[in-house]
Design a protein around this motif. Structure first.
Motif, short mmCIF file in Angstrom:
data_model
loop_
_atom_site.label_atom_id
_atom_site.label_comp_id
_atom_site.label_asym_id
_atom_site.label_seq_id
_atom_site.Cartn_x
_atom_site.Cartn_y
_atom_site.Cartn_z
N PHE A 20 1.33 -1.28 -0.21
CA PHE A 20 -0.08 -0.36 -0.11
C PHE A 20 0.64 1.55 -0.04
N THR A 21 0.45 2.41 -0.13
CA THR A 21 1.02 3.40 -0.48
C THR A 21 0.30 4.98 -0.17
N ARG A 22 0.50 5.93 0.85
CA ARG A 22 -0.57 6.90 1.33
C ARG A 22 0.41 8.10 0.72
N CYS A 23 0.05 9.45 0.42
CA CYS A 23 0.89 10.52 0.22
C CYS A 23 0.97 10.61 2.27
N PRO A 24 2.04 12.07 2.39
CA PRO A 24 1.94 12.90 3.39
C PRO A 24 1.43 13.73 4.37
N VAL A 25 -0.19 12.87 4.10
CA VAL A 25 -1.05 13.39 4.81
C VAL A 25 -1.91 12.57 5.32
N PRO A 26 -2.76 13.01 6.72
CA PRO A 26 -3.39 11.89 7.42
C PRO A 26 -4.52 10.66 6.47
N THR A 27 -4.23 9.78 6.74
CA THR A 27 -5.12 8.70 5.67
C THR A 27 -5.73 7.69 6.59
N ALA A 28 -6.62 6.96 7.08
CA ALA A 28 -6.96 5.80 7.57
C ALA A 28 -5.86 4.96 7.12
N THR A 29 -5.64 4.34 6.02
CA THR A 29 -4.57 3.56 6.13
C THR A 29 -3.53 3.87 6.29
N GLY A 30 -2.76 4.67 6.79
CA GLY A 30 -1.35 5.22 7.34
C GLY A 30 -2.03 5.19 8.93
N ILE A 31 -2.81 5.29 9.46
CA ILE A 31 -3.46 4.97 10.63
C ILE A 31 -3.68 3.54 11.18
N ALA A 32 -4.40 3.02 10.17
CA ALA A 32 -4.22 1.57 10.79
C ALA A 32 -2.93 0.99 10.56
N TYR A 33 -1.97 1.47 9.72
CA TYR A 33 -0.57 0.46 9.66
C TYR A 33 -0.28 1.18 10.88
N LYS A 34 -0.03 1.97 11.11
CA LYS A 34 0.94 2.63 12.23
C LYS A 34 0.60 2.33 13.93
N LEU A 35 -0.98 2.07 13.54
CA LEU A 35 -1.50 1.46 14.81
C LEU A 35 -0.82 -0.36 14.66
N GLY A 36 -0.56 -1.06 13.76
CA GLY A 36 -0.56 -2.61 13.92
C GLY A 36 -1.20 -3.32 13.58
N TRP A 37 -2.42 -2.73 13.41
CA TRP A 37 -3.16 -3.33 12.80
C TRP A 37 -3.63 -4.59 11.05
N LEU A 38 -3.47 -3.55 10.52
CA LEU A 38 -3.29 -4.05 9.00
C LEU A 38 -1.98 -5.27 9.57
N THR A 39 -1.29 -5.26 9.90
CA THR A 39 0.23 -6.49 9.39
C THR A 39 -0.78 -7.20 10.87
N ASP A 40 -1.46 -7.38 11.48
CA ASP A 40 -2.16 -8.18 12.19
C ASP A 40 -2.97 -8.59 11.49
N GLU A 41 -3.83 -7.75 10.63
CA GLU A 41 -5.39 -8.62 9.70
C GLU A 41 -4.12 -9.96 8.52
N PHE A 42 -3.10 -9.83 8.28
CA PHE A 42 -2.56 -10.50 7.53
C PHE A 42 -1.44 -11.20 7.55
N ALA A 43 -0.66 -10.91 8.88
CA ALA A 43 0.31 -12.01 9.43
C ALA A 43 -0.50 -13.35 9.44
N PRO A 44 -1.36 -13.41 10.30
CA PRO A 44 -2.22 -15.19 10.26
C PRO A 44 -2.36 -16.07 8.56
N ASP A 45 -2.46 -14.72 7.57
CA ASP A 45 -2.50 -15.85 6.09
C ASP A 45 -0.64 -16.28 5.27
N ASP A 46 0.42 -15.47 6.49
CA ASP A 46 1.84 -15.29 5.93
C ASP A 46 1.65 -14.12 4.49
#
Length: 365
Positions: A20-46
């Motif tokens: 994923f990619t985002r610009c240097p602005v607030p995005t829900a994508t960037g926030i979810a990533y920095k919270l670790g939520w996106l990494t946690d979501e896909f880790a069980p799928d390797d």
């Protein structure tokens, strides 16, 4: 930490990597990533989650051309629209509207305190970008496109047009975008060099357009003042620009081959937007990182962040997005025009909302 969402069986083998990619602005994508939520979501799928901003690789150029099949892009519309105009098989799956402090700056002694005061004045127009990929020169001339759109909106709010001002071309400050990708990293980005602040300080022009938290910091340091705050203009048509509305786009192959992964990704980002809506002051440190701005500048620039972080494809946002597309085509930033309706795919966002609804109240769905 987020609870892993419901798994769906993909139509093809899962990819090893999701980007994923985002610009240097607030995005829900960037926030979810920095919270670790996106990494946690896909880790069980390797499945390894990567962001172009932190890759440091040649893949970073895909922030601009969107030729990476497993890429989810939430960023400025100039590059997204230009990629589609250049024939890339992308699809528009959502639009956000985030007020992010669009300003017309001037010197304290210039006598400019309103949009009407811009009549007859010299406005800085950044030049075309110096890009090592020829086909990207127009779409990546971000400072030029944003400045033109900002001036158009503020002039229109006072019944004025470009005929009433002098546009003075100045050197583009972001000289080489779309190459190595180092300008994508928020803390080391070229965004801080985007605006022709020095041209204003030295008196070559009377006013400039700027956007975002880092620009507020620079303006304060340079002793400049706000002539017009575009965010205060009541008609949102006057604030349409590169980030308003901001699109979420994906490659067609991601939709065709891994629709379930895309829906899960969006579901996590929607929950991050929910968090910001209910606790807007909780994520200040993340926002400072994402925007490369100080705490004070972030507070000023993104005071209304929680109001537009959720993506939609409603008629109002689509009409404003069409306005921006026409503007970019009219002013030479696109290779060709295209039908917006043919670009839209509402299914991933609908599927993401359904995933979250099942997670909240499974017995009611």
């Amino acid at each position: 930490m987020a609870t892993t969402l419901e798994r769906a069986t993909p139509t093809r083998d899962k990819p090893a990597d999701l980007w994923f990619t985002r610009c240097p602005v607030p995005t829900a994508t960037g926030i979810a990533y920095k919270l670790g939520w996106l990494t946690d979501e896909f880790a069980p799928d390797d499945i390894a989650l990567h962001t172009l901003q932190e890759s440091g690789s040649e893949l970073a150029r895909h922030h601009y051309d969107h030729r990476l099949p497993t890429l989810i892009r939430e960023g400025g519309n100039m590059l997204a629209i230009a990629a589609r105009a250049q024939g890339e098989p992308t699809r528009l799956i959502g639009l956000t509207w985030i007020e992010e402090s669009q300003l017309i700056l001037t010197r304290p002694d210039a006598g400019i305190a309103s949009a009407a005061d811009l009549k007859g004045r010299r406005l800085a127009l950044p030049g075309w970008s110096k890009n090592d990929i020829p086909s990207h020169v127009r779409g990546t001339s971000i400072a030029r496109g944003m400045s033109l759109a900002g001036y158009k909106g503020v002039l229109a709010s006072a019944g004025l047009t470009f005929d009433h001002v002098d546009l003075i071309e100045v050197e583009d400050r972001l000289r080489n975008v779309g190459g190595s990708g180092r300008d994508l990293e928020p803390r080391r980005s070229g965004v801080g060099r985007l605006w022709p602040i020095q041209a204003l300080v030295e008196g070559h022009v009377d006013a400039i357009y700027v956007k975002g938290a880092s620009a507020i910091d620079q303006a304060r340091e340079a002793g400049l003042v706000v002539a017009v705050d575009l965010d205060s203009l009541p008609d949102r048509r006057f604030r349409v620009n590169n980030g308003t509305p901001r699109p979420i786009t994906v490659h067609q192959s991601l939709l065709d081959e891994h629709f379930d992964l895309l829906a899960r990704f969006l579901a996590v980002t929607l929950r991050a937007a929910d968090l910001v809506a209910t606790q807007p002051n909780r994520l200040r440190e993340i926002l400072e990182f994402e925007t490369a701005g100080s705490a004070a500048a972030v507070n000023q620039a993104y005071a209304k962040l929680h109001e537009g972080l959720h993506p939609t494809l409603d008629a109002d946002r689509l009409a404003l997005f069409e306005q921006q597309k026409k503007f970019l085509f009219t002013h030479g930033f696109l290779d060709a025009d295209f039908a917006l309706d043919d670009w839209i795919d509402p299914r991933p966002l609908e599927a993401a909302r359904a995933i979250n609804a099942r997670a909240i109240a499974p017995e009611l769905v």
